[in-house]
Write an enzyme that holds these catalytic residues in place. Structure first.
Site, short mmCIF file in Angstrom:
data_model
loop_
_atom_site.label_atom_id
_atom_site.label_comp_id
_atom_site.label_asym_id
_atom_site.label_seq_id
_atom_site.Cartn_x
_atom_site.Cartn_y
_atom_site.Cartn_z
N GLY A 244 0.83 -1.20 0.00
CA GLY A 244 0.00 0.00 0.00
C GLY A 244 0.86 1.24 0.00
O GLY A 244 1.98 1.24 -0.51
N CYS A 245 0.38 2.30 0.59
CA CYS A 245 1.10 3.57 0.61
C CYS A 245 2.48 3.40 1.25
O CYS A 245 2.60 2.90 2.37
CB CYS A 245 0.30 4.61 1.39
SG CYS A 245 1.15 6.17 1.57
#
Length: 197
Positions: A28-29
């Site tokens: 993810g981020c």
């Protein structure tokens, strides 16, 4: 929700070694993944960046379009005498992200947010695949693990403003609501494996 304490240690794992080792993980981020690993003893340095795509598309705006094969990734340089590759993976699966959501993490949706382990050696590939099988067998998640285990072609460092982002911007709403709870969970569940304050 599975607690980190329920996660087994990886078997097999890499033996302690001298020098420096490198792992590249996407969950993810990259701000959130970096924030988690920054806390661990044995981690020497971190770089947020992109892996899986080409040099021509390795910039934030293009990656965020979702049209590249890049994932937001973190390059972790660590001391393999202090911290094993398997322990990095244990934190990856138990704290850093949800490995059961394909091409997304929470509200972040797109191929750039996929769960991926970019291996640099045959040993890393073997440990990663064995640990995923071990976790699947333990039925710790309600859904199957969808983490990709793929060969690292090249890691591209992200723009300077992404580096150490969470530590520099603790009050930013995304960091406060997404990254900092993961850091807090790590500090509770892995208290004996943290860098000294």
């Amino acid at each position: 929700m599975v607690s980190p304490e329920q996660f087994p240690d990886p078997a097999p794992d890499a033996a302690p070694a001298s020098g420096e080792a490198v792992a590249v993980l996407a969950g993810g981020c990259f701000w959130c993944v970096e924030a988690v690993y920054l806390q661990l003893a044995g981690v020497r340095s971190l770089r947020s960046g992109y892996a899986g795509g080409t040099a021509e598309t390795a910039d934030y705006e293009t990656v965020c379009s979702g049209t590249t094969d890049h994932a937001e990734a973190v390059e972790i340089r660590y001391d393999p005498a202090t911290l094993s590759y398997g322990k990095l993976l244990k934190v990856f699966f138990s704290i850093a992200h949800d490995p059961t959501t394909r091409d997304r993490q929470g509200a972040d949706v797109g191929r750039q947010y996929r769960s991926a382990i970019f291996y640099a050696t045959d040993e890393q590939k073997r440990i990663a695949e064995a640990y995923i099988a071990q976790l699947d067998a333990a039925k710790l998640f309600d859904r199957p693990i969808v983490t990709e285990v793929v060969a690292l072609d090249r890691f591209y460092e992200a723009e300077a403003y992404h580096q150490n982002y969470a530590a520099r911007n603790p009050g930013q709403p995304y960091i406060a609501f997404t990254a900092l709870p993961k850091v807090k969970k790590l500090r509770v569940s892995y208290a004996d494996q943290l860098k000294p304050d």
